[in-house]
Motif scaffolding. Sequence first.
Motif, PDB file in Angstrom:
ATOM      1  N   CYS A  49       0.822  -1.193   0.000  1.00  0.00           N
ATOM      2  CA  CYS A  49       0.000   0.000   0.000  1.00  0.00           C
ATOM      3  C   CYS A  49       0.867   1.258   0.000  1.00  0.00           C
ATOM      4  CB  CYS A  49      -0.960   0.009   1.180  1.00  0.00           C
ATOM      5  SG  CYS A  49      -0.213   0.401   2.735  1.00  0.00           S
ATOM      6  N   ASN A  50       0.243   2.345  -0.363  1.00  0.00           N
ATOM      7  CA  ASN A  50       1.005   3.559  -0.612  1.00  0.00           C
ATOM      8  C   ASN A  50       1.043   4.513   0.572  1.00  0.00           C
ATOM      9  OD1 ASN A  50       1.418   2.615  -3.146  1.00  0.00           O
ATOM     10  ND2 ASN A  50      -0.318   3.702  -4.021  1.00  0.00           N
ATOM     11  N   ASP A  93      -6.829  -4.189  -3.694  1.00  0.00           N
ATOM     12  CA  ASP A  93      -6.014  -2.987  -3.612  1.00  0.00           C
ATOM     13  C   ASP A  93      -5.515  -2.817  -2.182  1.00  0.00           C
ATOM     14  OD1 ASP A  93      -4.979  -0.476  -3.411  1.00  0.00           O
ATOM     15  OD2 ASP A  93      -6.408   0.427  -4.793  1.00  0.00           O
ATOM     16  N   GLN A  94      -4.213  -2.790  -2.070  1.00  0.00           N
ATOM     17  CA  GLN A  94      -3.611  -2.728  -0.739  1.00  0.00           C
ATOM     18  C   GLN A  94      -3.998  -1.453  -0.006  1.00  0.00           C
ATOM     19  OE1 GLN A  94      -1.774  -4.995   0.720  1.00  0.00           O
ATOM     20  NE2 GLN A  94      -1.540  -6.419  -0.950  1.00  0.00           N
ATOM     21  N   ASN A  95      -4.174  -0.391  -0.763  1.00  0.00           N
ATOM     22  CA  ASN A  95      -4.489   0.875  -0.118  1.00  0.00           C
ATOM     23  C   ASN A  95      -5.835   0.804   0.577  1.00  0.00           C
ATOM     24  OD1 ASN A  95      -2.164   2.061  -1.009  1.00  0.00           O
ATOM     25  ND2 ASN A  95      -3.083   2.590  -2.973  1.00  0.00           N
ATOM     26  N   TYR A 106      -5.625  -1.282   3.668  1.00  0.00           N
ATOM     27  CA  TYR A 106      -5.006  -0.530   4.764  1.00  0.00           C
ATOM     28  C   TYR A 106      -6.016   0.406   5.413  1.00  0.00           C
ATOM     29  CZ  TYR A 106      -2.051   3.036   6.913  1.00  0.00           C
ATOM     30  OH  TYR A 106      -1.504   3.915   7.784  1.00  0.00           O
ATOM     31  N   ASP A 130       2.416  -6.978   3.067  1.00  0.00           N
ATOM     32  CA  ASP A 130       2.669  -5.555   3.277  1.00  0.00           C
ATOM     33  C   ASP A 130       2.762  -5.238   4.761  1.00  0.00           C
ATOM     34  OD1 ASP A 130       2.722  -2.883   3.378  1.00  0.00           O
ATOM     35  OD2 ASP A 130       1.035  -2.542   2.031  1.00  0.00           O
ATOM     36  N   ILE A 150       0.108  -2.971   6.413  1.00  0.00           N
ATOM     37  CA  ILE A 150      -1.164  -3.646   6.652  1.00  0.00           C
ATOM     38  C   ILE A 150      -1.064  -4.555   7.858  1.00  0.00           C
ATOM     39  CG2 ILE A 150      -2.680  -5.410   5.685  1.00  0.00           C
ATOM     40  CD1 ILE A 150      -2.384  -3.998   3.038  1.00  0.00           C
TER      41      ILE A 150
END
Lengths: 157, 1261
Positions: free
Chosen positions: A47-48, B316-318, B321, B353, B356
């Motif tokens: 993630c960013n 989507d990792q974002n 998170y 990640d 996360i």
Amino acid sequence: MIKAILIFNNHGKPRLSKFYEHYSEDTEQQIIRETFHLVSKRDENVCNFLEGGMLIGGSDNKLIYRHYATLYFVFCVDSSESELGILDLIQVFVETLDKCFENVCELDLIFHVDKAGIAGAPARAVSAVKNMNLPEMPRNINIGDISIKVPNLPSFK
Amino acid sequence: MALKIVKGSIDRMFDKNLQDLVRGIRNHKEDEAKYISTCIDEIKQELKQDNIAVKANAVCKLTYLQMLGYDVSWAAFNIVEVMSSSKFTYKRIGYLAASQCFHESTDVIMLTTNQIRKDLSSPNQYDTGVALTGLSCFVTPDLARDLANDIMTLMSHTKPYIRKKAVLIMYKVFLKYPESLRPAFPRLKEKLEDPDPGVQSAAVNVICELARRNPKNYLSLAPLFFKLMTSSTNNWVLIKIIKLFGALTPLEPRLGKKLIEPLTNLIHSTSAMSLLYECVNTVIAVLISLSSGMPNHSASIQLCVQKLRILIEDSDQNLKYLGLLAMSKILKTHPKSVQSHKDLILQCLDDKDESIRLRALDLLYGMVSKKNLMEIVKKLMLHVDKAEGTTYRDELLTKIIDICSQSNYQYITNFEWYISILVELTRLEGTRHGHLIASQMLDVAIRVKAIRAFAVAQMATLLDNAHLLTGNTQRNGICEVLYAAAWICGEFSEHLENPMQTLEAMLRPKVATLPGHIQAVYVQNAAKLFATVLRSQEGNTEGTAAQETSQLMIDRLPLFVQSANLEVQERASCILQLVKYIQKLQQKDVEVAEEVNALFAGELNPVAPKAQKKVPVPEGLDLDAWINEPPSESESEDEKPKAIFAKEEPKHSRPRHTEVDEKELARRREARKQEQANNPFYIKASPSSQKVYQDAPGVEHIPVVQIDLSVPLKVPGLPMSDQYVKLEEERRQKERAEKKKKEKKKRKEKRSGRGKKHDSGPESEEDITPAHMVDIVTEEMPENALPSDDDDKDPNDPHKALDIDLDKPLADSEKLPVRSHRPTEAPKSPAEDGDTESAAPQEPKKKSSKEKKEKKKDKEKDRKKSKEEKKKKKHKHEEGEDLLGGQPDEPAVQSEETNEVAAPPTSTSAEVSDLDFWLSNAPVPSNSQEAATVAAAAAPVPQEASGTAPDSEPDEPKDTETEETKSSKHKKKKQKKEKEEKEKKKKKKHHHHHHHSDGGGDESVQNGTVEEEEEPLPPMSNYCLLAENSYIKMMMEDADQVCDIQGNLQDGSQVVVSVIFENKCDSFLKSMEFNVLDSLNSKLQRPEGAGPHDGLTVPFQLPPGVSNEARFVFTVQSIVMPQKLKGTLTFIVKNEDSSTHEKLDFKLHFTCTSYLITTPCYSDAFAKLLESGDLKCSSVRLEGVNMPFHHLLARICFHHHFSVVERIDSCASMYSRSIQGHHVCLLVKTADQTVSIDAKCDEPSLLGNVLDEIKQTFSQC
């Protein structure tokens, strides 16, 4: 509010930096270095968001970044900003840069950086969206060797 | 000369430009610093030249170098030079450089003030823009003070490009110069409704940023933002507003209730993830603020959690998170709803990640229970093994300890397991948290008595293997653990299996490499161990063994005596001497063990921080009594209480000590023993259970040589925590079986008549009983430690200064400093100023108190009609007061030359009550823009409705004066009425400037109003007869919708009339149609396609007792004559069983003064105007005016929209302008109750009418 905008390449060389709070030149460089270390360690597909930009302000702050080809675009923002919003903003910013320097390549940029073009469009796109003094930033003439290919990112999320 | 120029430009050809510099730096990768320093030298040369182009180029290069980290502050003056260049390209470079390197302590900044001001007012918008953006980066308090006014003027610039920037920069100005906030705020608020979306979002941003820091001051803006939220489609703006609401809700729970619905709608409808996320966040904030007493929001929580789950499940990792981040907020107040998603969160722990995983860890903290703690920690331990980065591993470690130790080890059922987890954690390499582990070990060993034997055994093994932990001394984080190990082994040495072996381990030479404080503990505890060893040896073997032990001590201790650490040295030498003395005694065959042990006798118990306070006061000690009698005069007073206490005190303390201590305690002890006996897993002092783990190979078998530091260390012989997990499982199973047995027993007991007092305890509450009891008081805060909210507030926080009440009316002194050479113009006569100022603070108070009273009254169920009427009257009074004196005027800055910056604040109490009112309305029509308005107007109480609704606030066109006249002379009703109308109109008109929310202004005509107390007017009476119980009330006001006066005359011919419809009957009113017979001059604006006689449908229906407001636009051709328009309102009255069609006639009245607009004018301009000779003259005399001159002026200003140009003694010149640009000038003189007004205007008939109206105004009083 946005606290700082940093753009550096894959080796940590600053390509454009704008701090909206005053720091001495040395501190600024240190912040850039530290941020680079934090950001460069991360994989492409994580993630960013990064918490704890140590030097810039307190725990309220977040680093939000995107990585395009050889450049990192890092925004340091506080909790009043929407995380996803800033990601979109970076995208808008990069797209605008791309428009300014059609088919951007390094040399093109070097010879056109201080043309007024760079000042206009991104400023407007960005300032419509953001808080304070952002318009100033794109006018920054010191983009050294940008070579970005703007990928087709998913649309506004 | 020419040659010089040519030479200059040739030189320039050889100057490096920025591109050359960049290229040069890239070509000198090896000696970059050297290259740059030569460049800087060149730049210095260039800066010395006169040619501005050369200088700009140099500054441009410096800016780049500044970014690379070179100090360029020495060139500050040159930057200012370039900034002041008249050529935009250079100016731009200058401002850029300034924005990059100027800051508050740059001294040349003060030189720039005038330059910046010049640029700000430049006709070229780009000059202005560049100055604004530059200024935003280096604004100082001085600059802010000097330029605030200029920037504020720019907020109304014609170009959105400039307005936007000006709005944004105001934020920085506020930060640096907080005094500017109040004067500038009204303008800022106005910009929230700017037609340009960019400007609008800029204003939203600035206010949000301000409000985030001091939310309570902005609570009154909530209705406005609410309206924006329901109407805006710009996601950026929405996000900001929603975030702002998130900050406001904790202050006003009612706001939260109001928000929930629109937010949930947004959540359902939006496709933008960012917006969805912010909505969820704000809903969470709302729920937190409501968390108590609002049980019916479980649906919202479910919705949030469900949406978050979708986010977390997203690829989507974002989003993942953010989902976790928001989840952790819910966790605080609604842990249950999060716990159901445990699976998902545990899954996130495996995410690749790190960010996360950290978020998921945070969540885990709240999800553990007695049941799943072991499982979760086991999982975390796996992660510890796998983790790569030390930071993440450290984070894991602290989380494990946090999770386990939370709320006084509440979730730990098996402490053997916990100790082994701690021991396993010591295998971590290079952790920074050795100290944390150590303190946990100490805490557990001290507080859980039953675990001591086990803990000591573990610690002994640790000490034996100390070399593994300290192998590389620089990884010293973990060696803190040895501190705990040594202390535990020493303190609880009686539990040691093999104390001799441990003693040896503690005296190894390698110990000397440990940090000083650890060595000190080693030495001290070696002595304790020595004592234990002595006792055992003296007991069973002959003296030689004991002597050997002493010899060992004497041999090893000198190493520590030589220590550089003072503490170690002192302890070591002390103990060395002691041992030497013991040895002497031993040689004489004296038994010393007992005496040595006495040195360390007594048990160390955990002490609660508050223990000191709980020490009971010994009997007979009266802490309040004087030790020495004071030489006081009031001896008699002292003695009385003393006597009372002396008698009562012992009675209080006795029963506690005696009775409880003896019988009860014995009984309890018995019961406890019984319980322990019943519990096979209660670990007793005899270490039978731990032998199982002690079978592992001892020290001798450890291959000391093979230490490979890159491989995670495994301490052989240490039990793995997994064992305990299994054991614990078994234990629990047995426990369950046991419990069943017990229950059977209990039944038996019951039969035998015994109480179940002790058995029913923990088992019934929890399925799992802990294997050990933690015997400590929870840590408490000292009583006098107040929770201080200010702790986290930075005294230097610039936002602190911005904590300003924005609703208070502006004081006269609160104006932005204006440059002195511009004439400052007062918008109104000083007299009026004083008037309003003095009235302002009083009136609102009155009003609010009255309103409160009224509300109370409203609650009373028996509302007699007469009472109601009274109330109504009262209300009207209030309104009138409000209009008259409540609010200072705003001389809206309408012309560019005007530098005036007073502001239009609405009075505090009015605002607050508006807000209350707005908030108290539960139902929120979620449809579109009118939501706020409609909600506001849908009032439960008819009388209140029209008065307090924010939008319709100025709608009740009543004033004290009129009211008085009315009540006294309502026989002449019909005649009076016109006057009233005029009066009201005037007042309303004036009012208009205060209410931006009204979209301009309001002027009131009250016509066709049904006055309950008074005789109804002919058309009205008709209506009353028609439907006796349906009783509608219409209140009208018309407002000149004059958007922009300067030259914008086509707009000037529009008048907006607001009408309040109030349903006074018990029936439902619907299908209302408003129609006016157009005259040649004035026409009702109808939608396109409608015929000239069609009515306008009123866009709402009226339930009983509700009022609402509608606006109608009229176009007026000529404004020189007053106008009257006839109209009808048709509507359907719907009862339960029937519906009837009804009709109401009315007259609209537009006066001439209502076309006038307060416009400030300078005296010189005024003089010119009079000299021009274009104006026609007219005059009027008023006799018997008995009021002070300044009151008179105030009245004219107020009712007829004039402004005072100049006033000398009892003579004043006044000015006003019509919406179509006619100038109206007055010269007012007074002498002995006679006022003469000489007037000039370019439109004689307008003038005549205005004068007539003025005359009427004064004849009424």
